[in-house]
Design a protein around this motif. Sequence first.
Motif, PDB file in Angstrom:
ATOM      1  N   ALA A   1      -2.589 -11.122   5.880  1.00  0.00           N
ATOM      2  CA  ALA A   1      -2.449  -9.793   5.283  1.00  0.00           C
ATOM      3  C   ALA A   1      -3.741  -9.041   5.513  1.00  0.00           C
ATOM      4  CB  ALA A   1      -2.174  -9.917   3.790  1.00  0.00           C
ATOM      5  N   PHE A   2      -3.632  -7.732   5.490  1.00  0.00           N
ATOM      6  CA  PHE A   2      -4.846  -6.906   5.585  1.00  0.00           C
ATOM      7  C   PHE A   2      -4.613  -5.610   4.819  1.00  0.00           C
ATOM      8  CE2 PHE A   2      -3.099  -3.852   8.572  1.00  0.00           C
ATOM      9  CZ  PHE A   2      -2.108  -4.577   9.232  1.00  0.00           C
ATOM     10  N   GLY A   3      -5.712  -5.023   4.369  1.00  0.00           N
ATOM     11  CA  GLY A   3      -5.602  -3.751   3.650  1.00  0.00           C
ATOM     12  C   GLY A   3      -6.794  -2.881   4.007  1.00  0.00           C
ATOM     13  N   MET A   4      -6.505  -1.619   4.296  1.00  0.00           N
ATOM     14  CA  MET A   4      -7.625  -0.734   4.649  1.00  0.00           C
ATOM     15  C   MET A   4      -7.485   0.617   3.949  1.00  0.00           C
ATOM     16  SD  MET A   4      -6.593   0.240   8.523  1.00  0.00           S
ATOM     17  CE  MET A   4      -5.722  -1.250   8.976  1.00  0.00           C
TER      18      MET A   4
ATOM     19  N   MET B   1     -12.975  -6.336 -10.242  1.00  0.00           N
ATOM     20  CA  MET B   1     -13.350  -5.722  -8.964  1.00  0.00           C
ATOM     21  C   MET B   1     -12.770  -4.311  -8.853  1.00  0.00           C
ATOM     22  SD  MET B   1     -12.720  -8.993  -6.484  1.00  0.00           S
ATOM     23  CE  MET B   1     -12.916  -8.318  -4.856  1.00  0.00           C
ATOM     24  N   GLN B   2     -11.712  -4.055  -9.608  1.00  0.00           N
ATOM     25  CA  GLN B   2     -11.057  -2.745  -9.534  1.00  0.00           C
ATOM     26  C   GLN B   2     -10.899  -2.172 -10.936  1.00  0.00           C
ATOM     27  OE1 GLN B   2      -7.393  -3.797  -7.589  1.00  0.00           O
ATOM     28  NE2 GLN B   2      -8.443  -4.487  -5.761  1.00  0.00           N
ATOM     29  N   ASP B   3     -11.394  -0.954 -11.139  1.00  0.00           N
ATOM     30  CA  ASP B   3     -11.242  -0.306 -12.439  1.00  0.00           C
ATOM     31  C   ASP B   3      -9.875   0.350 -12.517  1.00  0.00           C
ATOM     32  OD1 ASP B   3     -13.692  -0.918 -13.660  1.00  0.00           O
ATOM     33  OD2 ASP B   3     -14.665   0.466 -12.269  1.00  0.00           O
TER      34      ASP B   3
ATOM     35  N   MET C   1      -3.563   1.327   3.525  1.00  0.00           N
ATOM     36  CA  MET C   1      -2.536   0.879   4.451  1.00  0.00           C
ATOM     37  C   MET C   1      -2.580  -0.642   4.426  1.00  0.00           C
ATOM     38  SD  MET C   1      -0.382   2.174   6.780  1.00  0.00           S
ATOM     39  CE  MET C   1      -0.999   3.748   7.305  1.00  0.00           C
ATOM     40  N   GLU C   2      -1.498  -1.216   3.995  1.00  0.00           N
ATOM     41  CA  GLU C   2      -1.437  -2.666   3.847  1.00  0.00           C
ATOM     42  C   GLU C   2      -0.596  -3.242   4.974  1.00  0.00           C
ATOM     43  OE1 GLU C   2      -2.834  -3.770   1.040  1.00  0.00           O
ATOM     44  OE2 GLU C   2      -2.346  -5.908   1.130  1.00  0.00           O
ATOM     45  N   GLY C   3      -0.968  -4.405   5.440  1.00  0.00           N
ATOM     46  CA  GLY C   3      -0.132  -5.064   6.450  1.00  0.00           C
ATOM     47  C   GLY C   3       0.145  -6.487   6.016  1.00  0.00           C
TER      48      GLY C   3
ATOM     49  N   GLY D   1       2.791  -4.162  -2.738  1.00  0.00           N
ATOM     50  CA  GLY D   1       3.983  -4.066  -1.887  1.00  0.00           C
ATOM     51  C   GLY D   1       4.331  -5.387  -1.210  1.00  0.00           C
ATOM     52  N   GLN D   2       3.303  -6.213  -0.946  1.00  0.00           N
ATOM     53  CA  GLN D   2       3.539  -7.528  -0.308  1.00  0.00           C
ATOM     54  C   GLN D   2       4.523  -8.349  -1.121  1.00  0.00           C
ATOM     55  OE1 GLN D   2       0.104  -9.968   0.324  1.00  0.00           O
ATOM     56  NE2 GLN D   2      -1.191  -8.292   1.039  1.00  0.00           N
ATOM     57  N   ILE D   3       4.286  -8.361  -2.435  1.00  0.00           N
ATOM     58  CA  ILE D   3       5.123  -9.172  -3.320  1.00  0.00           C
ATOM     59  C   ILE D   3       6.555  -8.651  -3.321  1.00  0.00           C
ATOM     60  CG2 ILE D   3       5.383 -10.049  -5.695  1.00  0.00           C
ATOM     61  CD1 ILE D   3       2.776 -10.913  -4.256  1.00  0.00           C
TER      62      ILE D   3
HETATM   63  N1  DAH Z   1      -6.304  -5.016  -1.683  1.00  0.00           N
HETATM   64  C1  DAH Z   1      -7.666  -5.089  -1.207  1.00  0.00           C
HETATM   65  C2  DAH Z   1      -8.481  -3.976  -1.789  1.00  0.00           C
HETATM   66  O1  DAH Z   1      -7.898  -3.006  -2.253  1.00  0.00           O
HETATM   67  C3  DAH Z   1      -7.703  -4.994   0.288  1.00  0.00           C
HETATM   68  C4  DAH Z   1      -7.119  -6.211   0.911  1.00  0.00           C
HETATM   69  C5  DAH Z   1      -7.922  -7.280   1.189  1.00  0.00           C
HETATM   70  C6  DAH Z   1      -5.776  -6.273   1.218  1.00  0.00           C
HETATM   71  C7  DAH Z   1      -7.397  -8.417   1.761  1.00  0.00           C
HETATM   72  C8  DAH Z   1      -5.241  -7.391   1.801  1.00  0.00           C
HETATM   73  C9  DAH Z   1      -6.093  -8.473   2.075  1.00  0.00           C
HETATM   74  O2  DAH Z   1      -3.959  -7.516   2.112  1.00  0.00           O
HETATM   75  O3  DAH Z   1      -5.540  -9.589   2.653  1.00  0.00           O
HETATM   76  O4  DAH Z   1      -9.652  -4.042  -1.828  1.00  0.00           O
END
Ligand code: DAH
Length: 337
Positions: free
Chosen positions: A303-306, A152-154, A207-209, A171-173
């Motif tokens: 968790a979330f990432g934007m 999914m990521q190059d 920005m990760e949460g 960073g979560q880890i």
């Molecule tokens: N790391 C993912 C990305 O780069 C974004 C992401 C998705 C971060 C879900 C998260 C998550 O922390 O829970 O596409």
Amino acid sequence: MQAKIAKLKAEIEEKLKTRETGRELYELKMYFQSALKEIMSGMKDLAKEDRPAFGKIVNEFKQGMEAEFERYAEIVRKKEMEKKYAAEQVDVTMPGRKYKAGALHPITLVKNQLIDVFAGMGFKVFEGPEIETDYYNFTALNTPEDHPARDMQDTFYLAEKLLLRTQTSAGQIRVMEKQSPPIKILSPGRVFRSDDDATHSPMFHQMEGLVVDKGITLCDLQGMLAEFAKRMFTSSTKVRLRPSYFPFTEPSVEVDLSCSECGGKGCRLCKGTGWIEVLGAGMVNRRVLENCGVDPDVYTGFAFGMGVERIAMLKYGINNIKALFENDVRFLEQFGN
Ligand code: DAH
């Protein structure tokens, strides 16, 4: 002798009138003194009885000329001051020079706004390294080597197990390894992917949460996102969660915000759907908690990432990500704050 004195007197008086500077005056004085000395040295050729009378004449001449030099010292000083004032004259009617004030880059602006919004909800900032090991960027995030999600990521690899992080999720880890719950962190930073077009750049910001505690549910995530949407965009911005897949979350969601351009009616920006995808999120996968020594039967988390560029583009109506990296002053000026 008399004739010599008269000639010198006439010469000096003539020259005094044309002196412009103290230095010129000083040089003339030196010249006068040496000429006078020469005249005086002629005294020895005079008859003894003529000497006192000649001495008197020379003395008077000397005193007279010295007084003249003093008078001119004042005149020259005035001339010099006038020149100085003329040179320093300021035209107070001239328009001032314009200095442009610098401003924060839109990415920095948005990053700071995001930090403000989340700091207001109690998140602390943690910044991880940009060069990561394969373990933190993938394996510990439930993405082992043969996992298809790696595609999914190059990734830019630096060595076999060393890479430029592709996501701030790494960073979560690092946080969970060091800190036991409750955890509430925000991890901003640069990430890198081999990807390049109008909406992708090989370097961008995320920005990760991460929130981990007892009894955290998807509802907490949704509530927090609703608050985030209101504060970052407008008070009427709505949030929608769609099922998705990320290896490190279960369940995973993709988060849409109601289109800020048309308010949800459907427009070009939202491609007629009324919704715009802004981030990925989910409940932290049990495996990820286990990898960090957190008991998944006691604790849960979300968790979330934007992408910061994506938020900036939506907020300011920028349609090409490259505008954020070209640093064209005409573009950046518009964000003057
Ligand atoms: N790391 C993912 C990305 O780069 C974004 C992401 C998705 C971060 C879900 C998260 C998550 O922390 O829970 O596409």
